[in-house]
Design an enzyme around this catalytic site. Structure first.
Site, short mmCIF file in Angstrom:
data_model
loop_
_atom_site.label_atom_id
_atom_site.label_comp_id
_atom_site.label_asym_id
_atom_site.label_seq_id
_atom_site.Cartn_x
_atom_site.Cartn_y
_atom_site.Cartn_z
N GLU A 96 0.72 -1.24 -0.39
CA GLU A 96 -0.72 0.08 -0.25
C GLU A 96 0.65 1.39 -0.34
OE1 GLU A 96 -3.43 0.62 -0.42
OE2 GLU A 96 -2.43 2.78 -0.48
N CYS A 143 -13.09 4.12 0.70
CA CYS A 143 -14.04 4.82 1.64
C CYS A 143 -13.79 5.16 3.14
CB CYS A 143 -14.64 2.55 1.78
SG CYS A 143 -15.64 2.33 3.42
N CYS A 174 -16.41 6.61 1.90
CA CYS A 174 -17.78 6.56 2.53
C CYS A 174 -17.36 7.19 4.28
CB CYS A 174 -17.99 5.04 2.93
SG CYS A 174 -17.40 3.83 1.38
N LYS A 186 -17.66 10.38 4.97
CA LYS A 186 -18.29 11.49 4.07
C LYS A 186 -19.73 11.58 4.93
CE LYS A 186 -21.16 8.81 2.11
NZ LYS A 186 -20.81 8.07 0.74
N ALA A 235 4.04 -0.15 -5.00
CA ALA A 235 4.35 -1.90 -6.03
C ALA A 235 3.54 -1.43 -7.45
CB ALA A 235 3.27 -2.68 -5.91
N TYR A 249 -23.74 10.07 -7.63
CA TYR A 249 -23.35 10.14 -6.10
C TYR A 249 -22.96 11.11 -5.41
CZ TYR A 249 -24.45 4.80 -5.96
OH TYR A 249 -24.92 3.94 -6.12
N GLU A 271 -24.08 14.39 -2.64
CA GLU A 271 -23.70 14.06 -1.24
C GLU A 271 -23.06 15.26 -0.50
OE1 GLU A 271 -21.63 9.96 -1.30
OE2 GLU A 271 -23.52 9.02 -1.31
N ARG A 329 -28.76 10.30 -12.80
CA ARG A 329 -28.93 9.08 -13.93
C ARG A 329 -28.75 7.62 -13.88
NH1 ARG A 329 -25.66 7.63 -18.47
NH2 ARG A 329 -23.92 8.52 -17.93
N GLY A 347 -17.40 11.98 -11.80
CA GLY A 347 -16.54 10.14 -11.73
C GLY A 347 -15.50 10.05 -11.26
N HIS A 380 -45.91 0.30 13.36
CA HIS A 380 -46.53 1.73 13.52
C HIS A 380 -46.01 2.49 14.50
CE1 HIS A 380 -49.77 4.45 12.33
NE2 HIS A 380 -49.79 4.29 13.37
N GLU A 384 -43.05 1.67 7.27
CA GLU A 384 -44.29 0.47 7.21
C GLU A 384 -45.11 0.84 6.34
OE1 GLU A 384 -47.79 1.20 10.16
OE2 GLU A 384 -47.66 3.57 9.88
P1 NDP Z 1 -20.69 9.12 -10.62
O1 NDP Z 1 -20.17 8.93 -11.99
O2 NDP Z 1 -21.52 8.63 -10.02
O3 NDP Z 1 -21.35 10.97 -11.41
C1 NDP Z 1 -20.82 11.58 -12.36
C2 NDP Z 1 -21.56 12.46 -12.78
O4 NDP Z 1 -20.57 13.95 -12.86
C3 NDP Z 1 -22.73 12.75 -13.60
O5 NDP Z 1 -23.51 13.12 -12.46
C4 NDP Z 1 -21.52 13.11 -14.98
O6 NDP Z 1 -22.40 13.09 -15.74
C5 NDP Z 1 -20.69 14.19 -14.79
N1 NDP Z 1 -20.04 13.90 -15.24
C6 NDP Z 1 -18.81 13.36 -16.07
N2 NDP Z 1 -17.80 13.18 -16.68
C7 NDP Z 1 -18.83 15.12 -16.83
C8 NDP Z 1 -17.87 16.42 -17.81
N3 NDP Z 1 -16.15 15.72 -18.28
N4 NDP Z 1 -18.49 17.19 -17.47
C9 NDP Z 1 -19.63 17.55 -16.20
N5 NDP Z 1 -20.51 16.98 -16.13
C10 NDP Z 1 -19.33 15.48 -16.02
O7 NDP Z 1 -19.11 9.71 -10.60
P2 NDP Z 1 -19.55 10.13 -8.76
O8 NDP Z 1 -17.45 10.82 -8.52
O9 NDP Z 1 -20.31 11.04 -8.21
O10 NDP Z 1 -19.03 9.31 -7.71
C11 NDP Z 1 -18.11 7.65 -8.12
C12 NDP Z 1 -18.67 6.62 -8.27
O11 NDP Z 1 -18.12 6.52 -6.37
C13 NDP Z 1 -19.72 6.32 -8.02
O12 NDP Z 1 -20.17 5.46 -9.10
C14 NDP Z 1 -20.71 5.10 -6.82
O13 NDP Z 1 -20.03 4.34 -7.32
C15 NDP Z 1 -19.47 5.46 -6.20
N6 NDP Z 1 -19.84 6.72 -4.87
C16 NDP Z 1 -20.96 5.42 -3.76
C17 NDP Z 1 -21.26 6.49 -3.19
C18 NDP Z 1 -22.14 5.60 -2.31
O14 NDP Z 1 -22.24 4.49 -2.46
N7 NDP Z 1 -22.68 6.38 -1.55
C19 NDP Z 1 -20.96 7.54 -2.69
C20 NDP Z 1 -19.68 7.97 -3.39
C21 NDP Z 1 -19.38 7.61 -4.44
P3 NDP Z 1 -23.97 11.82 -16.95
O15 NDP Z 1 -24.64 10.95 -15.83
O16 NDP Z 1 -24.66 13.23 -18.01
O17 NDP Z 1 -22.52 11.45 -17.16
#
Ligand code: NDP
Length: 450
Positions: free
Chosen positions: A35, A43, A48, A51, A115, A177, A181, A204, A261, A435, A440
């Protein structure tokens, strides 16, 4: 003499890598893990856990607002951001120690350094070479910020957890996400918060009723949610960032957080040199057993970009340990994976969305309820909770459960068990409710949406 130094050499001590290593060791394998950053991975350190701690912190603002209806008054309220971050950091350090101890107790050797894969059976950590029967790549993912003029002024979730002060005005870009958040966190803690999303409606892939309800609820709370809007340029003027928008407008902010993303953290591992195929995104190409294109190299978790969720990485790690060292070839199961978005309010979901179900050819009945939580009969807060069931007409099976409202994540977990058991709507109906709870409602919805 053993043919290899280790049976398993894991690169990355995040949720997936640690689980795979510990469980493999419990099956008798000789295991090492490398690591380079922090024990527990995204996480524990920048995901997680911190957050959720910030989400808890952000909820106090609302609770204080809601108090008078229940007879409470309090004096001055003030957030000490530095104290919040320091306390959060202390807890994360404690968890880093827990991870270190777990690895030690399991007999897994830990190498702290960078690594790289040298060949299908050799790893080098800061220049020291080790051989292993199997190599596991569990390096996780890293936030991705698109390149545009001034993009270097943007921060990501990585930095958001360590800001020296709460931004007065925060712009959040992205409607996934992390975007929703952090919009809830910053707004709840007192920052003027603007969330920009390039499409028509954020989240989406989630059920449309979740997406619409959450947008309404966030706006009611005062988050400035703007769709079909993106940033084209950021200029820095002293402490102020000027964000120029696609709609011609400009917003001044103290921080611009990109949550657009995450990408697999596979560069600098020399994986391709060893014959491991990567997708264009950098994700490791794996088969159903998490095996890469090289027989002795496996990959799990975010770096495979299957489902970027901690519990999924853990399940993949468990499955791999069973496959390699317990004589039980196991494919991770991706059916009915429940998930929660810790937005304010929370979203929880499991199974098919209404849109997915229809696309897959199901004739569906939809049950939906929207109500004001009992608590708010005294607070006066205009908040709605939404719950929805997607039911297959032919089999009566519940295909999907969706919710926006307090504790949605807590409620959906149990419903995921029901869906995995193939529960029907009739069985939901036979179940007696508790209740008075919001939960429920999931067993008392009787009227189909027309
Ligand atoms: P996501 O993939 O969930 O969302 C990325 C967002 O950024 C989408 O709305 C996307 O739009 C937008 N986007 C992507 N590229 C661009 C760009 N070039 N310009 C403008 N907007 C853009 O990524 P996150 O970063 O929010 O999270 C990453 C991953 O981490 C998630 O997929 C999830 O699996 C995980 N995660 C889970 C959590 C949980 O379980 N509670 C909490 C936080 C993260 P579009 O929809 O149009 O593609």
């Amino acid at each position: 003499m053993a043919e290899y130094d280790y049976d398993l050499f894991t690169i990355g001590a995040g949720s997936g890598g640690v689980r795979a290593s510990r469980v493999s060791a419990s099956f008798g394998a000789k295991v090492a893990v490398a690591e380079e950053r922090y024990l527990g991975g995204t996480c524990v350190n920048v995901g997680c856990i911190p957050k959720k701690l910030l989400v808890y912190a952000s909820h106090y603002g609302e609770d204080f607002d809601d108090m008078p209806g229940f007879g409470w008054t309090i004096g001055e309220r003030r957030l000490d951001w530095a104290k919040l971050i320091a306390n959060k950091n202390k807890e994360i350090q404690r968890l880093n120690g827990v991870y270190r101890k777990m690895l030690g107790d399991a007999g897994v050797e830990l190498f702290e350094g960078h690594a790289e894969v040298v060949d299908p059976h050799t790893v080098s950590v800061d220049g020291h070479r080790f051989t292993a029967k199997y190599i596991l790549v569990a390096v996780g993912s890293w936030p991705m910020v698109p390149k545009f003029p001034g993009s270097q002024h943007a921060i990501t979730s990585n930095e958001a957890f360590f800001l020296p002060s709460l931004p007065q005005t925060a712009i959040i870009v992205g409607g996934g996400y992390i975007g929703v958040e952090f919009a809830g966190i910053f707004h709840g803690l007192g920052a003027h918060t603007i969330q920009l999303y390039r499409g028509d409606l954020f989240l989406r892939g989630f059920d449309d009723d979740i997406r619409k309800t959450l947008a309404d609820e966030m706006r009611k709370r005062g988050v400035d949610v703007r769709f079909k809007t993106d940033i084209i340029k950021i200029e820095k003027a002293g402490d102020i960032l000027k964000a120029w928008l696609t709609d011609g407008g400009m917003i001044e902010a103290s921080q611009v957080l990109y949550a657009t993303g995450r990408r697999s953290k596979t560069p600098n591992l020399s994986l391709e040199k060893a014959g491991v195929k990567l997708k264009d995104s950098g994700a490791v190409v794996v088969d159903e057993f998490s095996k890469s294109t090289v027989d002795s190299i496996y990959a799990i978790g975010d770096c495979t970009d299957r489902m970027m969720l901690t519990p999924v990485a853990i399940a993949e790690g468990m499955a791999l340990a069973n496959t390699l060292f317990n004589n039980k070839p196991t494919k991770p199961r991706y059916l009915n994976v429940p998930t929660a978005v810790f937005s304010t309010p929370n979203c929880g979901t499991v199974g098919l969305t209404e849109q997915e179900a229809r696309l897959r050819g199901f004739q569906v009945d939809i049950y939906r309820t929207s109500f004001r939580p009992l608590k708010h009969s005294l607070t006066g807060r205009d908040e709605r909770t939404m719950m929805k069931l997607v039911v297959d007409q032919a089999s009566d099976k519940v295909l999907g459960c969706h919710m926006v409202g307090p504790d949605a994540g807590e409620m959906i977990q149990g419903l995921a068990v029901a869906l995995n058991c193939g529960a029907t709507k009739a069985q939901f109906d036979q179940t007696i409710g508790i209740h008075p709870t919001a939960a429920e409602e999931f067993v008392t919805m009787r009227t189909k949406v027309a």
